[in-house]
Scaffold this motif. Sequence first.
Motif, PDB file in Angstrom:
ATOM      1  N   VAL A   1      -9.542 -11.082  -7.111  1.00 15.34           N
ATOM      2  CA  VAL A   1      -8.772  -9.841  -6.997  1.00 15.34           C
ATOM      3  C   VAL A   1      -9.552  -8.858  -6.129  1.00 15.34           C
ATOM      4  CG1 VAL A   1      -7.750  -7.917  -8.250  1.00 15.34           C
ATOM      5  CG2 VAL A   1      -7.709 -10.208  -9.247  1.00 15.34           C
ATOM      6  N   THR A   2      -8.905  -8.373  -5.087  1.00 16.97           N
ATOM      7  CA  THR A   2      -9.534  -7.435  -4.156  1.00 16.97           C
ATOM      8  C   THR A   2      -8.940  -6.044  -4.338  1.00 16.97           C
ATOM      9  OG1 THR A   2      -9.878  -9.189  -2.530  1.00 16.97           O
ATOM     10  CG2 THR A   2     -10.021  -6.924  -1.736  1.00 16.97           C
ATOM     11  N   LYS A   3      -9.828  -5.054  -4.536  1.00 17.19           N
ATOM     12  CA  LYS A   3      -9.395  -3.660  -4.677  1.00 17.19           C
ATOM     13  C   LYS A   3      -9.839  -2.849  -3.460  1.00 17.19           C
ATOM     14  CE  LYS A   3      -9.372  -3.441  -9.741  1.00 17.19           C
ATOM     15  NZ  LYS A   3      -9.893  -2.713 -10.927  1.00 17.19           N
ATOM     16  N   SER A   4      -9.069  -1.815  -3.164  1.00 20.71           N
ATOM     17  CA  SER A   4      -9.393  -0.936  -2.041  1.00 20.71           C
ATOM     18  C   SER A   4      -9.172   0.523  -2.445  1.00 20.71           C
ATOM     19  CB  SER A   4      -8.519  -1.270  -0.821  1.00 20.71           C
ATOM     20  OG  SER A   4      -8.707  -2.606  -0.419  1.00 20.71           O
TER      21      SER A   4
ATOM     22  N   THR B   1       0.826  -1.207   0.000  1.00 18.37           N
ATOM     23  CA  THR B   1       0.000   0.000   0.000  1.00 18.37           C
ATOM     24  C   THR B   1       0.859   1.256   0.000  1.00 18.37           C
ATOM     25  OG1 THR B   1      -0.131  -0.129   2.422  1.00 18.37           O
ATOM     26  CG2 THR B   1      -1.923  -1.133   1.156  1.00 18.37           C
ATOM     27  N   ASP B   2       2.162   1.111   0.366  1.00 18.51           N
ATOM     28  CA  ASP B   2       3.029   2.285   0.318  1.00 18.51           C
ATOM     29  C   ASP B   2       3.427   2.628  -1.115  1.00 18.51           C
ATOM     30  OD1 ASP B   2       4.429  -0.072   0.129  1.00 18.51           O
ATOM     31  OD2 ASP B   2       6.209   0.662   1.192  1.00 18.51           O
ATOM     32  N   HIS B   3       3.385   1.617  -1.997  1.00 15.43           N
ATOM     33  CA  HIS B   3       3.618   1.835  -3.432  1.00 15.43           C
ATOM     34  C   HIS B   3       2.544   1.052  -4.197  1.00 15.43           C
ATOM     35  CE1 HIS B   3       7.451   3.848  -2.813  1.00 15.43           C
ATOM     36  NE2 HIS B   3       7.820   2.863  -2.019  1.00 15.43           N
ATOM     37  N   PRO B   4       1.316   1.545  -4.201  1.00 18.46           N
ATOM     38  CA  PRO B   4       0.221   0.802  -4.845  1.00 18.46           C
ATOM     39  C   PRO B   4       0.435   0.663  -6.348  1.00 18.46           C
ATOM     40  CG  PRO B   4      -0.485   3.016  -4.240  1.00 18.46           C
ATOM     41  CD  PRO B   4       0.858   2.825  -3.623  1.00 18.46           C
ATOM     42  N   LEU B   5      -0.045  -0.442  -6.887  1.00 17.74           N
ATOM     43  CA  LEU B   5       0.078  -0.726  -8.316  1.00 17.74           C
ATOM     44  C   LEU B   5      -1.284  -0.561  -8.971  1.00 17.74           C
ATOM     45  CD1 LEU B   5       2.310  -3.907  -7.988  1.00 17.74           C
ATOM     46  CD2 LEU B   5       3.056  -1.587  -8.551  1.00 17.74           C
ATOM     47  N   ALA B   6      -1.332   0.286  -9.975  1.00 14.79           N
ATOM     48  CA  ALA B   6      -2.610   0.589 -10.620  1.00 14.79           C
ATOM     49  C   ALA B   6      -3.103  -0.561 -11.491  1.00 14.79           C
ATOM     50  CB  ALA B   6      -2.491   1.858 -11.458  1.00 14.79           C
TER      51      ALA B   6
ATOM     52  N   ASP C   1      -8.351   6.138  -8.082  1.00 15.14           N
ATOM     53  CA  ASP C   1      -8.527   6.262  -6.636  1.00 15.14           C
ATOM     54  C   ASP C   1      -8.633   4.918  -5.922  1.00 15.14           C
ATOM     55  OD1 ASP C   1     -10.952   5.459  -7.564  1.00 15.14           O
ATOM     56  OD2 ASP C   1     -12.113   7.105  -6.681  1.00 15.14           O
ATOM     57  N   GLU C   2      -8.396   3.811  -6.664  1.00 13.48           N
ATOM     58  CA  GLU C   2      -8.376   2.502  -6.028  1.00 13.48           C
ATOM     59  C   GLU C   2      -7.336   1.615  -6.703  1.00 13.48           C
ATOM     60  OE1 GLU C   2     -12.174   0.649  -6.366  1.00 13.48           O
ATOM     61  OE2 GLU C   2     -11.931   0.164  -8.478  1.00 13.48           O
ATOM     62  N   ALA C   3      -6.853   0.631  -5.966  1.00  6.56           N
ATOM     63  CA  ALA C   3      -5.823  -0.257  -6.503  1.00  6.56           C
ATOM     64  C   ALA C   3      -5.995  -1.636  -5.871  1.00  6.56           C
ATOM     65  CB  ALA C   3      -4.428   0.288  -6.206  1.00  6.56           C
ATOM     66  N   VAL C   4      -5.380  -2.618  -6.489  1.00 10.25           N
ATOM     67  CA  VAL C   4      -5.455  -3.985  -5.981  1.00 10.25           C
ATOM     68  C   VAL C   4      -4.626  -4.083  -4.702  1.00 10.25           C
ATOM     69  CG1 VAL C   4      -4.831  -6.384  -6.441  1.00 10.25           C
ATOM     70  CG2 VAL C   4      -5.843  -4.986  -8.250  1.00 10.25           C
ATOM     71  N   THR C   5      -5.246  -4.597  -3.658  1.00  9.91           N
ATOM     72  CA  THR C   5      -4.547  -4.765  -2.382  1.00  9.91           C
ATOM     73  C   THR C   5      -4.366  -6.238  -2.012  1.00  9.91           C
ATOM     74  OG1 THR C   5      -6.680  -4.509  -1.249  1.00  9.91           O
ATOM     75  CG2 THR C   5      -5.283  -2.553  -1.449  1.00  9.91           C
ATOM     76  N   LYS C   6      -5.052  -7.134  -2.726  1.00 16.62           N
ATOM     77  CA  LYS C   6      -4.889  -8.558  -2.421  1.00 16.62           C
ATOM     78  C   LYS C   6      -5.325  -9.406  -3.607  1.00 16.62           C
ATOM     79  CE  LYS C   6      -6.229 -10.164   1.604  1.00 16.62           C
ATOM     80  NZ  LYS C   6      -7.102 -10.675   2.698  1.00 16.62           N
ATOM     81  N   VAL C   7      -4.585 -10.499  -3.824  1.00 20.16           N
ATOM     82  CA  VAL C   7      -4.984 -11.498  -4.813  1.00 20.16           C
ATOM     83  C   VAL C   7      -5.007 -12.849  -4.098  1.00 20.16           C
ATOM     84  CG1 VAL C   7      -4.450 -12.641  -6.993  1.00 20.16           C
ATOM     85  CG2 VAL C   7      -3.985 -10.198  -6.731  1.00 20.16           C
ATOM     86  N   THR C   8      -6.109 -13.578  -4.261  1.00 18.53           N
ATOM     87  CA  THR C   8      -6.284 -14.852  -3.564  1.00 18.53           C
ATOM     88  C   THR C   8      -6.526 -15.971  -4.566  1.00 18.53           C
ATOM     89  OG1 THR C   8      -7.292 -13.700  -1.684  1.00 18.53           O
ATOM     90  CG2 THR C   8      -7.607 -16.090  -1.809  1.00 18.53           C
ATOM     91  N   TRP C   9      -5.724 -17.016  -4.464  1.00 15.18           N
ATOM     92  CA  TRP C   9      -5.897 -18.205  -5.285  1.00 15.18           C
ATOM     93  C   TRP C   9      -6.412 -19.342  -4.402  1.00 15.18           C
ATOM     94  CZ3 TRP C   9      -1.768 -14.910  -5.899  1.00 15.18           C
ATOM     95  CH2 TRP C   9      -1.554 -14.385  -7.179  1.00 15.18           C
ATOM     96  N   THR C  10      -7.491 -19.992  -4.833  1.00 13.25           N
ATOM     97  CA  THR C  10      -8.063 -21.106  -4.071  1.00 13.25           C
ATOM     98  C   THR C  10      -8.178 -22.317  -4.981  1.00 13.25           C
ATOM     99  OG1 THR C  10      -9.363 -19.529  -2.755  1.00 13.25           O
ATOM    100  CG2 THR C  10      -9.997 -21.855  -2.642  1.00 13.25           C
ATOM    101  N   ALA C  11      -7.651 -23.445  -4.518  1.00  9.69           N
ATOM    102  CA  ALA C  11      -7.670 -24.669  -5.337  1.00  9.69           C
ATOM    103  C   ALA C  11      -9.083 -25.205  -5.439  1.00  9.69           C
ATOM    104  CB  ALA C  11      -6.753 -25.719  -4.711  1.00  9.69           C
ATOM    105  N   ASP C  12      -9.467 -25.607  -6.656  1.00 14.01           N
ATOM    106  CA  ASP C  12     -10.760 -26.264  -6.832  1.00 14.01           C
ATOM    107  C   ASP C  12     -10.581 -27.772  -6.985  1.00 14.01           C
ATOM    108  OD1 ASP C  12      -9.721 -26.553  -9.364  1.00 14.01           O
ATOM    109  OD2 ASP C  12     -11.081 -25.117 -10.305  1.00 14.01           O
ATOM    110  N   GLY C  13      -9.369 -28.241  -6.663  1.00 16.57           N
ATOM    111  CA  GLY C  13      -9.072 -29.676  -6.702  1.00 16.57           C
ATOM    112  C   GLY C  13      -8.147 -30.044  -5.560  1.00 16.57           C
TER     113      GLY C  13
END
Length: 249
Positions: free
Chosen positions: A85-88, A66-71, A102-114
């Motif tokens: 993909v979670t944006k804040s 969050t100190d260097h957010p990526l657009a 005025d918003e950027a991705v703050t989290k990416v979550t991968w969940t196995a479906d197998g």
Amino acid sequence: MKASRIAAAGAVAGVAVLTLSAPAFAHVSVQPEGEAAKGGYAVVNFKVPNERDDASTTKLEVTFPTDHPLASVMPQPVDGWDVKVTKSKLDKPLEMHGKKIDEAVTKVTWTADGDGIEPGFFQKFPVSVGTLPENADELVFKALQTYSNKEVVRWIEVPQEGKDEPGYPAPVLALAEASADGHSHGASDDKADDAKSAGDAEKAAAETTAAADSGGTDTTARVLGIVGIVVGAAGVAYGVLAGRRRTSA
């Protein structure tokens, strides 16, 4: 007796070294494909090894700085995994291509479906990111790794310069300096490289076609090859006959 004692001591020492060094190479890490240059774009891979013998990795959560957010953050689909993909909202809007964001991705979550990442395996999770900051030498991505037995390993400790690597270090992406012409390697540079490679391939194909069309040269080469084979066979036969004559004499 002494030899066996030395061997036993060596084996114990080897096991100790492996045990102590295991965290150094088995943690979640991030590496760019090629180079991650300041002010540009890059594709980075979050590499996740499975450290357990009796459980699979079923979830990975990566928190973006969050100190260097990526657009721009775009994950590449990975077979067997769902991605979220979670944006804040940003406290300070970013300016990108003349537009304020005025918003950027703050989290990416991968969940196995197998089955996820089974023991003895690892998985890479590619993400395109940019624009990379020009006023930082590295980016820290904290990660949570969840196993099928509900255990959660928190890779969130920030490595400190001059100190030993922590037991659960956060993935750190080192940023390279921009190229000498002042431009960072991005999508436009990749397209130029692709165009150059395509031109080289067309040139090579043309040269190959021209060589194939030169029938006279190709025929001459074949004739010389056949003559060489015949001469070689004659030489072998002569050698055999000469050997028999010496034996008879």
